[in-house]
Design an enzyme around this catalytic site. Sequence first.
Site, PDB file in Angstrom:
ATOM      1  N   SER A 138      38.730  42.573  26.733  1.00 54.77           N
ATOM      2  CA  SER A 138      40.046  42.115  27.192  1.00 54.77           C
ATOM      3  C   SER A 138      40.280  40.619  27.041  1.00 54.77           C
ATOM      4  O   SER A 138      41.390  40.152  27.321  1.00 54.77           O
ATOM      5  CB  SER A 138      40.265  42.519  28.650  1.00 54.77           C
ATOM      6  OG  SER A 138      40.539  43.899  28.743  1.00 54.77           O
ATOM      7  N   LYS A 180      43.289  39.711  25.110  1.00 54.42           N
ATOM      8  CA  LYS A 180      44.605  39.612  25.739  1.00 54.42           C
ATOM      9  C   LYS A 180      45.122  38.173  25.755  1.00 54.42           C
ATOM     10  O   LYS A 180      46.328  37.946  25.928  1.00 54.42           O
ATOM     11  CB  LYS A 180      44.562  40.180  27.152  1.00 54.42           C
ATOM     12  CG  LYS A 180      44.418  41.708  27.217  1.00 54.42           C
ATOM     13  CD  LYS A 180      44.433  42.195  28.662  1.00 54.42           C
ATOM     14  CE  LYS A 180      44.498  43.717  28.768  1.00 54.42           C
ATOM     15  NZ  LYS A 180      43.218  44.378  28.490  1.00 54.42           N
ATOM     16  N   SER A 212      44.127  43.056  34.206  1.00 52.05           N
ATOM     17  CA  SER A 212      43.771  43.397  32.830  1.00 52.05           C
ATOM     18  C   SER A 212      44.334  44.759  32.449  1.00 52.05           C
ATOM     19  O   SER A 212      43.706  45.545  31.728  1.00 52.05           O
ATOM     20  CB  SER A 212      42.244  43.383  32.647  1.00 52.05           C
ATOM     21  OG  SER A 212      41.889  43.179  31.301  1.00 52.05           O
TER      22      SER A 212
END
Length: 393
Positions: free
Chosen positions: A103, A106, A161
């Site tokens: 993640s 991101k 997340s």
Amino acid sequence: MTIGFASRAATSTCALCTAGLLALAPAAATSGTGEDPGPRPGTGPRAGTPPASLLYRSGTHVRPRAGAPEVPELSAKSWLVADAATGTVLAAHDAHRRLPPASTLKTLFALTVLPVLPAGIRHEVSERELEGIGAGSSLVGVAEDRTYRVSDLWNGVFLSSGNDAVRVLASLSGGWRATAERMQAKARALGARDTRVKSPDGYDAPGQVSSAFDLAVFGRAGLRNPEFARYCARAEAWFPGRDGDPYGIRNTNRLLTGADGVERYRGLIGVKNGYTSNAGHTLVAAARRDGRTLVVTVLNPRSGGPHAVYEEARSLLDWGFEAAGRVDPVGSLDALRAGPLPGQQVEPAAVPVARRDDGPGRPVSWTIVGAALLGGAGVALFLRLKWGPVPTD
């Protein structure tokens, strides 16, 4: 003097001995084989910094001056510590090694999408927008037929997340595949050449990789965007519930919140953590002390348990602040970037908004028509969104 620490030995004793011997070497030494090829055409660093190719070598690289503290011994497959203001890399280990980012990708998603979606837009989520979420994904709890502000969804991305929030934001900004392509183009523009985007949320996908170098580039660029910086530094927020009652969400970056027995790092200002079974634990973290901001990346510690990524990042930040003025750069986060990094302001979205009145008592729908550059070609994005009153974030 450049010191390159070879790959870790089988025991910590051997690794420390190797480090000690190299630290005493009177001549410049590097890990790996062959002579330094120097910078490739068009990618040379600014005056006073080593060639960009140095960070492509395996092992640990640091150029200490007299009195410099020793670089911590870490278990991560790859890591990097850099000055966020100047982009100078103070030390790194396998900086360009391509690894799954989880993640932490991101950060690139936010850099790409934040500028084109005003935070106050209200959008009713459809069932189709939530299709395709990977099994076992982290979720913030986005529900179909529920209306959210874009700012709510960003809280879901940065704090929880939430891959469900990413799905909706990607849908609003052109679709899943188009968003991945724009992310790839954004990475290239920032000089992040190791990154391959397949799934915008960072979920494991064949061929999806990044590097400690690239993720530090993304984290540094994000900190220069006030909106990004505000979201990534937020420890807690309210998120709209299915029944209309909001519930609290907390940032999963334990170095920021001090949760689960991890001591909060003094001066931490973000950025993003991640985990998948393939990537292991990953983290991009930034901290500010005495007017100086450092950004570190830690990818996949191989010992120390699930919280090792935070403790190894802590060690790098401590070292970086102590080493200020006592080490010479081993590279630059600007080395492969073509243009200047945007300043301390939100990038202009350049998205004209056309209003269409559907009549008295009916919702007002808006059509956003923008043009995004993708590989030098103009791509028209047509996004239909329902807006209510547009509050500030």
